[in-house]
Design an enzyme around this catalytic site. Sequence first.
Site, mmCIF file in Angstrom:
data_model
loop_
_atom_site.group_PDB
_atom_site.id
_atom_site.type_symbol
_atom_site.label_atom_id
_atom_site.label_comp_id
_atom_site.label_asym_id
_atom_site.label_seq_id
_atom_site.Cartn_x
_atom_site.Cartn_y
_atom_site.Cartn_z
ATOM 1 C CB SER A 135 18.155 -22.011 50.679
ATOM 2 O OG SER A 135 18.538 -21.666 51.974
ATOM 3 C CG ASP A 181 25.988 -23.274 51.443
ATOM 4 O OD1 ASP A 181 25.868 -24.448 51.034
ATOM 5 O OD2 ASP A 181 25.044 -22.635 51.947
ATOM 6 C CB SER A 198 24.484 -18.834 52.014
ATOM 7 O OG SER A 198 24.964 -19.751 52.975
ATOM 8 N N GLY A 218 13.321 -21.749 52.326
ATOM 9 C CA GLY A 218 12.800 -22.060 51.005
ATOM 10 C C GLY A 218 13.353 -21.148 49.942
#
Length: 455
Positions: A351, A270, A366, A349
């Site tokens: 993240s 990611d 993540s 939010g």
Amino acid sequence: MVHRHAVTGRRAALTAFGALLVTAIPPAVAAEPAPPAGPLPSAAQTLGADRPSAPVLRAMERDLGLTPAQASRRLVNEAEAGTRAGRLRNSLGDRFAGAWLRGTTSQELVVATTRPTDVPAITAQGAKAVVVKKTLGDLRAVQRKLDAAAVRFDTRDTPLWYVDLPANRVTVEARSRAAAAAFVKAAGLDAKSAGVRVTATRPRLLADLTGGDAYYINGSARCSVGFSVTRGTRQGFASAGHCGRAGARTTGYDNTAQGTFQASTFPGKDMAWVAVNDQWTATANVRGEGGRNVRITGSVQALAGAAVCRSGSTTGWHCGRIEQHDTSVSYAEGRVNGLTRTTVCAEPGDSGGPFVAGVQAQGVTSGGTGDCRSGGTTFYQPVNPLLRDFGLTLKTAAAGAAAPQEHAVQTWAAGRVYEAGAVVSHAGVRYQCLQTHQAQGAWAPTRTPALWQRA
């Protein structure tokens, strides 16, 4: 007059790592003069753990139930424990079965081995010795088989698997024991190879896409800036692959043009990074408690059990502890390997926000489960693989020049990411790495016994 914005780790930004490797090999470093007379810096001094910032102490007091004095002692103890664990990892070699910290106010270093005769050497380093059956290499081999099986196996009912060091096993979290058994069998493993924990929760990506210093992707979706980075003369920030694809354009929190995604990977990893225009300036800051900055000085990886704090735009600054490294997570949107699991709460939010241990960068948010009202679990993408794979240099209070990572014995150079156990040559002497980190200009092996020992 040009208005220059700071690229900070404010609130939350998804950072990641990818596959752009710098190919130029730097010239050999000239022999360095002997360090000045007097004691070399301790691990706490090298990592800045003896100079904790007020935002870190306040958040540890709130989230971990510590007094400022207890939080200060814990940071110092964790820094020193990381060095001792690195020495033992190198000396035990293939018998090493992991190291972690346990306890809240008085942290104890625990080191596992598969040979009882190693116990005296472990206790001599002030650690608790545990004799187990499987080495760390054995456990990671089991996890790799599960990772490979997940490519062809539907993991909706087995969303999480990880190396559980204290239990000396790989654990599969599943919605039923039958689902876990089927996954383990698909990996070609027997029932004894992995433990099972039944849970109804499933991790989700924490992205209704707001963050620290918010940024917008192609004028719509929103994410957050994480750690500032540089690559050659270019500067920017790391973020999450699920925030945008390569070529996507970004605008800043004030809706001015900002930059472009240079690379992006999700699922599997990611990770992404954004190069910014000359209206933005990379800094070593992460937004802490009350909007005050925490200045990042490096990226030395903390042990499982260590305290860690996170910045995010939805819920702000929160702390907890590292539960496991080497975690594979199957989100509804795709599987990601190599994440670190924590007890820090987070919400959509948050993240991409930066995780820090003291003043050492750890990774970027993540996804996870739960929230900051009832508590939860959050996973982060470790920052050192991000820096290595994209050929990036972390922006720090005293950063060095970027350089690629090599796999053979090499000359030490600032900017390279070194894994624990790596061997380098410096000033005519071979050294072995004690803790995974990106080398800073002031962290030459002759001066940092916290990070290096003679090989």
